[in-house]
Design a protein around this motif. Structure first.
Motif, short mmCIF file in Angstrom:
data_model
loop_
_atom_site.label_atom_id
_atom_site.label_comp_id
_atom_site.label_asym_id
_atom_site.label_seq_id
_atom_site.Cartn_x
_atom_site.Cartn_y
_atom_site.Cartn_z
N UNK A 146 0.79 -1.23 0.00
CA UNK A 146 0.00 0.00 0.00
C UNK A 146 0.82 1.28 0.00
N UNK A 147 0.30 2.27 -0.70
CA UNK A 147 0.88 3.61 -0.71
C UNK A 147 0.13 4.52 0.25
N UNK A 148 -0.92 3.99 0.88
CA UNK A 148 -1.72 4.72 1.86
C UNK A 148 -1.64 3.96 3.17
N UNK A 149 -1.45 4.68 4.28
CA UNK A 149 -1.26 4.01 5.57
C UNK A 149 -1.89 4.82 6.69
N UNK A 150 -2.74 4.21 7.54
CA UNK A 150 -3.29 2.86 7.42
C UNK A 150 -4.25 2.75 6.25
N UNK A 151 -4.68 1.53 5.92
CA UNK A 151 -5.49 1.31 4.75
C UNK A 151 -6.98 1.48 5.08
N UNK A 152 -7.62 2.37 4.36
CA UNK A 152 -9.07 2.54 4.47
C UNK A 152 -9.76 1.75 3.37
N UNK A 153 -11.04 1.51 3.52
CA UNK A 153 -11.79 0.77 2.51
C UNK A 153 -11.87 1.51 1.19
N UNK A 154 -11.65 2.82 1.19
CA UNK A 154 -11.72 3.61 -0.05
C UNK A 154 -10.44 3.51 -0.86
N UNK A 155 -9.38 2.94 -0.29
CA UNK A 155 -8.11 2.84 -1.02
C UNK A 155 -8.19 1.72 -2.05
N UNK A 156 -7.83 2.01 -3.30
CA UNK A 156 -7.97 1.03 -4.38
C UNK A 156 -6.84 0.01 -4.44
N UNK A 159 7.14 -8.53 -4.11
CA UNK A 159 5.83 -7.90 -3.84
C UNK A 159 5.35 -8.10 -2.40
N UNK A 160 6.24 -8.48 -1.49
CA UNK A 160 5.84 -8.60 -0.10
C UNK A 160 5.52 -7.20 0.43
N UNK A 161 4.30 -6.98 0.94
CA UNK A 161 3.93 -5.63 1.37
C UNK A 161 4.76 -5.15 2.56
N UNK A 162 5.14 -3.88 2.53
CA UNK A 162 5.97 -3.32 3.60
C UNK A 162 5.14 -2.85 4.78
N UNK A 163 3.88 -2.53 4.56
CA UNK A 163 3.04 -2.06 5.66
C UNK A 163 1.66 -2.71 5.55
N UNK A 164 1.12 -3.05 6.72
CA UNK A 164 -0.21 -3.63 6.72
C UNK A 164 -0.86 -3.26 8.05
N UNK A 165 -1.78 -2.30 7.97
CA UNK A 165 -2.49 -1.83 9.16
C UNK A 165 -3.88 -1.37 8.76
N UNK A 166 -4.92 -1.93 9.35
CA UNK A 166 -6.28 -1.54 8.96
C UNK A 166 -6.74 -0.25 9.62
#
Length: 328
Positions: free
Chosen positions: A124-134, A271-278
């Motif tokens: 993701x390029x957006x952090x944390x990830x919202x449901x609106x992020x594509x 492609x292992x994601x660097x960040x993962x936070x809901x």
């Protein structure tokens, strides 16, 4: 008595959902082809009058006799080890399996919840990830078979919602852990605990500065249950927003297990994601849900479960021949 079909019912999350719906007084039908599921996860339910198990592949036509109130579609490989071994079956269960189950929901006038994943956000390029992020997904990379299967699931689900009026729900599941995870399935927690129990050094990929957010299974099931019974038909993140780096988490495992292993570093997979936070604002607002179980408590329960497994499970590697499942 309401009737619910849970696909992937012999899997980690699926079996816990079977337990929850039995507890809530439903007639539960679990369905699984046992590629990655384990029938032992359901054996404690077999004696119950209101529990059934069907050994079936949902990429083939699905028939259920009589009325059906709810469908929870959790049939899919979920770990990188699995979906890299059976990439075609992973795509098929996301596409054909979801299509079959949406058709069943339409026929039965049933509400269906599909299990999507935080992997639809990619790296993701957006952090944390919202449901609106594509999302930021490599469609042709090795992880694309899982990521795109789940993204297609969401698309076809919303198409059935809009075009056919099917009642649909979409849960985006972030890293979940707890008893009944497969010890050698390649995901972070069973991988670390398995290595610790075998006296091996803990393997961290990259520098270990990538982050994950771990949600205990009881909390995850509660969020899924509330979403199914809600009136909200857009995707909802269900996960624990408490973020930790993989390196710090490996150190927590060493402390938890009381072992003396070192941490060894290996190259980061593609492609292992660097960040993962809901971002769980929607879950809080719409469902009144947020995780309750602290990681220290959840990890203690999970570690006790893994320690209780037969020693054969500790050293067993999956030698199943997956070739037939990849045939088109």
């Amino acid at each position: 008595m309401k009737k619910v079909l849970i696909t992937g019912g012999a899997g980690f999350l699926g079996s816990h959902l079977c337990d929850r719906f039995i507890k809530e007084g439903y007639h539960v039908i679990a369905m699984d082809n046992l590629i990655t599921g384990d029938i032992r996860n359901l054996e404690h339910l077999f004696h119950l009058e209101h529990f059934e198990f069907f050994h079936h592949d949902v990429t083939k036509f699905v028939h259920i006799s009589g009325e059906l109130d709810y469908i929870l579609h959790f049939a899919s490989p979920a770990s990188p080890i699995d979906y890299l071994k059976i990439p075609i079956q992973t795509l098929k269960v996301g596409a054909l399996g979801t299509h079959n189950l949406l058709g069943l929901a339409k026929e039965k006038n049933a509400r269906i919840l599909i299990a999507s994943t935080s992997e639809i956000y990619g790296d993701p390029l957006v952090h944390p990830q919202t449901e609106e992020y594509y999302g930021n997904v490599n469609t042709i990379g090795p992880r694309g078979v899982y990521d795109e299967a789940k993204r297609f699931m969401e698309s076809i689900t919303m198409a059935y919602n809009r075009f056919h009026g099917v009642e649909t729900r979409i849960v985006r599941i972030f890293n979940t852990y707890g008893p009944r995870m497969r010890l050698n399935d390649g995901r972070v927690i069973p991988a670390f605990i398995g290595q610790a129990l075998r006296g091996e050094d803990l393997t961290v990929f990259g520098k270990g500065d990538q982050t994950r957010s771990f949600c205990y299974v009881d909390d995850e099931v509660e969020g899924i249950y509330r979403l199914l019974l809600s009136e909200y038909d857009q995707p909802v993140n269900i996960g624990n927003p408490h973020e930790i780096t993989i390196k710090d988490f490996a150190e927590e495992i060493i402390k938890l297990t009381g072992t003396q292993q070192k941490i060894v570093f290996k190259p980061l997979p593609q492609d292992d994601p660097m960040q993962r936070q809901p971002d769980i604002s929607k879950a809080k607002e719409i469902l009144g849900w947020e995780p309750k179980v602290l990681r220290e408590e959840g990890m203690r329960k999970t570690y006790e479960y893994f320690k209780s497994l037969p020693s054969d499970d500790l050293y067993k590697r999956d030698h199943k021949d997956f070739s037939t499942y990849n045939k088109v």
